[in-house]
Design a protein around this motif. Structure first.
Motif, PDB file in Angstrom:
ATOM      1  N   GLN A 247       0.838  -1.215   0.000  1.00  0.00           N
ATOM      2  CA  GLN A 247       0.000   0.000   0.000  1.00  0.00           C
ATOM      3  C   GLN A 247       0.871   1.263   0.000  1.00  0.00           C
ATOM      4  N   VAL A 248       1.999   1.215   0.716  1.00  0.00           N
ATOM      5  CA  VAL A 248       2.972   2.317   0.677  1.00  0.00           C
ATOM      6  C   VAL A 248       4.340   1.722   0.390  1.00  0.00           C
ATOM      7  N   GLY A 249       5.041   2.223  -0.609  1.00  0.00           N
ATOM      8  CA  GLY A 249       6.442   1.874  -0.842  1.00  0.00           C
ATOM      9  C   GLY A 249       6.635   0.568  -1.585  1.00  0.00           C
TER      10      GLY A 249
ATOM     11  N   PRO B 178       2.987  -0.514  -4.931  1.00  0.00           N
ATOM     12  CA  PRO B 178       1.555  -0.443  -4.672  1.00  0.00           C
ATOM     13  C   PRO B 178       0.781  -0.473  -5.995  1.00  0.00           C
ATOM     14  N   GLY B 179      -0.288  -1.238  -6.020  1.00  0.00           N
ATOM     15  CA  GLY B 179      -1.037  -1.454  -7.271  1.00  0.00           C
ATOM     16  C   GLY B 179      -0.712  -2.808  -7.875  1.00  0.00           C
ATOM     17  N   GLU B 180       0.377  -3.422  -7.381  1.00  0.00           N
ATOM     18  CA  GLU B 180       0.706  -4.786  -7.815  1.00  0.00           C
ATOM     19  C   GLU B 180       0.554  -5.712  -6.604  1.00  0.00           C
ATOM     20  N   ILE B 181       0.453  -7.009  -6.881  1.00  0.00           N
ATOM     21  CA  ILE B 181       0.424  -8.008  -5.809  1.00  0.00           C
ATOM     22  C   ILE B 181       1.425  -9.111  -6.143  1.00  0.00           C
TER      23      ILE B 181
ATOM     24  N   ASP C 215      11.791   1.613  -0.810  1.00  0.00           N
ATOM     25  CA  ASP C 215      11.571   2.938  -0.217  1.00  0.00           C
ATOM     26  C   ASP C 215      11.857   2.859   1.286  1.00  0.00           C
ATOM     27  N   ALA C 216      12.025   4.046   1.896  1.00  0.00           N
ATOM     28  CA  ALA C 216      12.458   4.083   3.294  1.00  0.00           C
ATOM     29  C   ALA C 216      11.438   3.439   4.234  1.00  0.00           C
TER      30      ALA C 216
ATOM     31  N   GLY D 282       1.721  -2.501   3.944  1.00  0.00           N
ATOM     32  CA  GLY D 282       0.840  -3.223   3.035  1.00  0.00           C
ATOM     33  C   GLY D 282       0.103  -4.306   3.795  1.00  0.00           C
ATOM     34  N   TYR D 283      -0.632  -5.089   3.035  1.00  0.00           N
ATOM     35  CA  TYR D 283      -1.468  -6.145   3.606  1.00  0.00           C
ATOM     36  C   TYR D 283      -0.952  -7.495   3.124  1.00  0.00           C
TER      37      TYR D 283
END
Ligand SMILES: O=C(O)Cc1cc(O)ccc1O
Ligand SMILES: [Fe+2]
Length: 437
Positions: A156-158, A173-176, A191-192, A196-197
């Motif tokens: 969801q982030v990074g 984010p946007g991919e799984i 990313d720093a 996500g889930y």
């Protein structure tokens, strides 16, 4: 690192990093090229029917028995496993949370796993767990394999980089991504800070849903699933392998990297998928269909049409239905619904369900649009409208989802969630028109 992937869902892939490192015409030559060891990784019983028979052959510098020594107990107390019942006092209810806070301490992907619900029973290989991960530290010498199930990761982030024994997957984010049961991997952060889930599937593997009358195209198309090409490292310095096994964690120390697969072939492998490639199909004239039309992947439970897990998305789409209440209807469901929002706004809940947030509508607990959503949709001018810049998803399971103590006590839980329905008015006044004042 330039990454390459092979297209297709459940294909029989083959990939080699060094010319001639993949044996041809046989799986287990007397002496594999380059002095490699041949090893089979079985994701189904040997005797599973052809359609569900999954295994890969890995050609590696050392066999996996050399990637384990004596195990010691390890502790990741926030990563829970079903059955995990009765560890909190929160009453039954519909619940919603704002995003899980990012950690203040150095936290890697495993340390950052926070279980919100568990369902079923890992010992019976049924059910699932819904987790949120938060992390700010890459795994360097630590590696994980999860014997308890496959991991469906929804960033969801990074960005994340899954450095696995079968190749490297980069994920935004946007991919799984799906990491099969037993696969050895570590997670590097692009990313720093990341969040996500994760859906941990204790049961039969996620697969593509049947499409019935929809036919051969649309929804998730097989070619949009990507499996990494082989990648290996020859790292002869101390490493650790952490194993999640029947809900407990164990760790073993080894003198080298376990990511040493030079070539592999087979159909048991990790993969990723870009949710933007999902082609939604919906109601073109009237009514609101069941969300099963948006199933990306489904994990069967053994009972036909009754999923251990459905992974469903709510992607950008046109709403065109005439004389229709367009958002989700009010409903009670035998399946239990864990929802997350990757970005944007969700149809039935414009406020309160925020990106990174969670909602939980459990077995038979009533839910549906909030009062402002109902008002708006009941009075809307029903011209075609594009629901854009949005991506929500649902982990739906036939089993009740037991909230963990972490989830129950999380400070971002919205105490007032059920008040979102408080202003739904009585409109029945005995006349066919009802009271719409
Ligand atoms: O509850 C939810 O928001 C998820 C959902 C969406 C939908 O369009 C129909 C049923 C359903 O459970
Ligand atoms: Fe629902």
């Amino acid at each position: 690192m330039a990454l390459s992937y092979m297209p297709g869902f459940g294909n029989d892939f083959e990939t080699e990093t060094l010319p001639g490192s993949l044996p041809q015409g046989r799986n287990s030559p007397q002496r594999p090229a380059y002095g490699l060891y041949a090893e089979q990784l079985s994701g189904s019983p040997f005797t599973a029917p052809r359609g569900t028979n999954e295994r890969s052959w890995l050609y590696r510098i050392r066999p996996s028995v050399k990637h384990t020594g004596r195990f010691k107990a390890a502790s990741y107390p926030r990563w829970k496993t079903a059955p995990n019942v009765g560890d909190h006092e929160l009453a039954l209810g519909q619940y919603r949370w704002n995003p899980v806070p990012m950690p203040n301490e150095p936290t890697d992907f495993i340390q950052g796993m926070r279980t919100v619900t568990t369902a079923g029973d890992v010992l019976g290989q049924t059910g699932m767990a819904a987790h949120v991960y938060v992390a700010n530290t890459s795994m360097v010498d630590d590696h994980l394999f999860n014997a308890d199930g496959e991991l469906l990761v929804v960033p969801q982030v990074g960005g994340l980089r899954f450095v696995t024994e079968m190749g490297v997957i980069e994920l935004r984010p946007g991919e799984i991504a799906v990491l099969p049961r037993g696969l050895v991997f570590k997670v590097e952060l692009v990313d720093a800070e990341v969040r996500g889930y994760v859906c941990e599937n204790y049961g039969a593997k996620l697969t593509l849903p049947d499409r019935g009358p929809i036919g051969a195209n649309c929804l998730a198309n097989p070619r949009d699933f990507k499996t990494p090409c082989a990648w290996f490292e020859e790292k002869e310095t101390p490493c650790r392998l952490i194993v999640k096994w029947c809900g407990n964690f164990h760790v073993t120390e080894i003198g080298h990297s376990p990511l040493d697969v030079v070539a592999w072939h087979g159909n048991y492998a990790p993969y990723k998928y870009d949710l933007a490639t999902f082609s939604p199909v919906g109601a073109l004239l009237f009514d609101h269909p069941d969300p099963s039309i948006f199933t990306v992947l489904t994990a069967p439970s053994g009972e036909e049409g009754t999923a251990n897990i459905d992974f469903v998305i709510f992607p950008p789409r046109w709403l065109v239905a005439e004389d229709t209440f367009r958002p989700p209807w009010y409903h009670r469901n035998i399946m239990s619904e864990f929802m997350g929002l990757i970005h944007g706004q969700y149809d039935a809940k414009e406020e309160g369900f925020v990106p990174g947030g969670i909602s939980l509508h459990n077995l038979m607990l009533a839910h549906g649009p909030d009062a402002p959503g109902f008002e708006k949709a009941s009075r809307a001018d029903l011209k075609p409208v594009k629901l854009d810049n949005t991506m929500a998803f649902m982990f739906e399971t036939r089993f009740p989802q037991m909230l963990t103590r972490y989830g129950a006590e999380l400070e971002t839980r919205q105490d007032n969630y059920i008040d979102c329905w408080a202003d739904l008015k009585k409109r029945f006044n005995g006349t066919p028109e009802g009271d719409w004042s």
